[in-house]
Design a protein around this motif. Sequence first.
Motif, PDB file in Angstrom:
ATOM      1  N   TYR A  32       0.808  -1.213   0.000  1.00 16.04           N
ATOM      2  CA  TYR A  32       0.000   0.000   0.000  1.00 16.04           C
ATOM      3  C   TYR A  32       0.845   1.268   0.000  1.00 16.04           C
ATOM      4  N   LEU A  34       1.033   4.858   1.509  1.00 17.58           N
ATOM      5  CA  LEU A  34       0.591   5.398   2.797  1.00 17.58           C
ATOM      6  C   LEU A  34       0.645   6.916   2.778  1.00 17.58           C
ATOM      7  N   GLY A  35      -0.326   7.510   3.419  1.00 18.59           N
ATOM      8  CA  GLY A  35      -0.360   8.964   3.431  1.00 18.59           C
ATOM      9  C   GLY A  35      -0.763   9.513   4.784  1.00 18.59           C
ATOM     10  N   THR A  50       2.843  11.739   1.488  1.00 26.26           N
ATOM     11  CA  THR A  50       2.587  10.371   1.071  1.00 26.26           C
ATOM     12  C   THR A  50       3.895   9.681   0.737  1.00 26.26           C
ATOM     13  N   CYS A  96      -3.832   8.964   9.339  1.00 28.83           N
ATOM     14  CA  CYS A  96      -3.054   8.065   8.514  1.00 28.83           C
ATOM     15  C   CYS A  96      -4.013   7.380   7.535  1.00 28.83           C
ATOM     16  N   ALA A  97      -3.531   7.129   6.305  1.00 31.14           N
ATOM     17  CA  ALA A  97      -4.390   6.506   5.302  1.00 31.14           C
ATOM     18  C   ALA A  97      -3.578   5.561   4.430  1.00 31.14           C
ATOM     19  N   ALA A  98      -4.240   4.564   3.891  1.00 30.07           N
ATOM     20  CA  ALA A  98      -3.589   3.590   3.013  1.00 30.07           C
ATOM     21  C   ALA A  98      -4.426   3.382   1.758  1.00 30.07           C
ATOM     22  N   GLY A  99      -3.741   3.242   0.630  1.00 31.13           N
ATOM     23  CA  GLY A  99      -4.449   3.038  -0.622  1.00 31.13           C
ATOM     24  C   GLY A  99      -3.572   2.388  -1.670  1.00 31.13           C
ATOM     25  N   ARG A 106      -7.869  12.553  -1.435  1.00 27.11           N
ATOM     26  CA  ARG A 106      -8.442  11.717  -0.377  1.00 27.11           C
ATOM     27  C   ARG A 106      -9.073  10.450  -0.941  1.00 27.11           C
ATOM     28  N   GLN A 108      -8.213   8.585  -3.184  1.00 23.35           N
ATOM     29  CA  GLN A 108      -7.260   7.553  -3.590  1.00 23.35           C
ATOM     30  C   GLN A 108      -6.913   6.623  -2.430  1.00 23.35           C
ATOM     31  N   TYR A 109      -7.360   6.964  -1.247  1.00 22.50           N
ATOM     32  CA  TYR A 109      -7.028   6.190  -0.059  1.00 22.50           C
ATOM     33  C   TYR A 109      -8.274   5.472   0.448  1.00 22.50           C
ATOM     34  N   TRP A 112      -8.516   4.306   6.577  1.00 18.42           N
ATOM     35  CA  TRP A 112      -8.198   5.487   7.374  1.00 18.42           C
ATOM     36  C   TRP A 112      -8.119   5.122   8.841  1.00 18.42           C
TER      37      TRP A 112
END
Length: 122
Positions: A32, A34-35, A50, A96-99, A106, A108-109, A112
């Motif tokens: 993933y 990460l952002g 990111t 924190c976010a993953a995609g 936003r 794209q993730y 959360w």
Amino acid sequence: QVQLVESGGGLVQTGGSLRLSCVASGRTFGRYVLGWFRQAPDKEREFVATIHWGGYITNYADSVKGRFTISRDNAKNTVYLHMNTLKPEDTAVYYCAAGPTFGVRRNQYVYWGQGTQVTVSS
């Protein structure tokens, strides 16, 4: 399914530093992007930084470039946000976010975290 849990927020004076951490569950963490995003009161959630799955490509919002550094440790399923020279305008809840794709939007993730509060006093 990926679950993200942030930590490391708190109260700091202007010019100070904090390190945020985000630990992820799931064996596919390394696949993933990460952002980090943030949301101040009465404002939209905005992109901060990111990092690509391999850790060798990063991107930052102009407002934090040169002050914040994103990094990841895939062996520990953890992504970090090192924040230096903090300003009152950095006060926000940090997420924190993953995609699957590298980007600043936003949508794209997919996954959360619950967020961690950062408050910078003047």
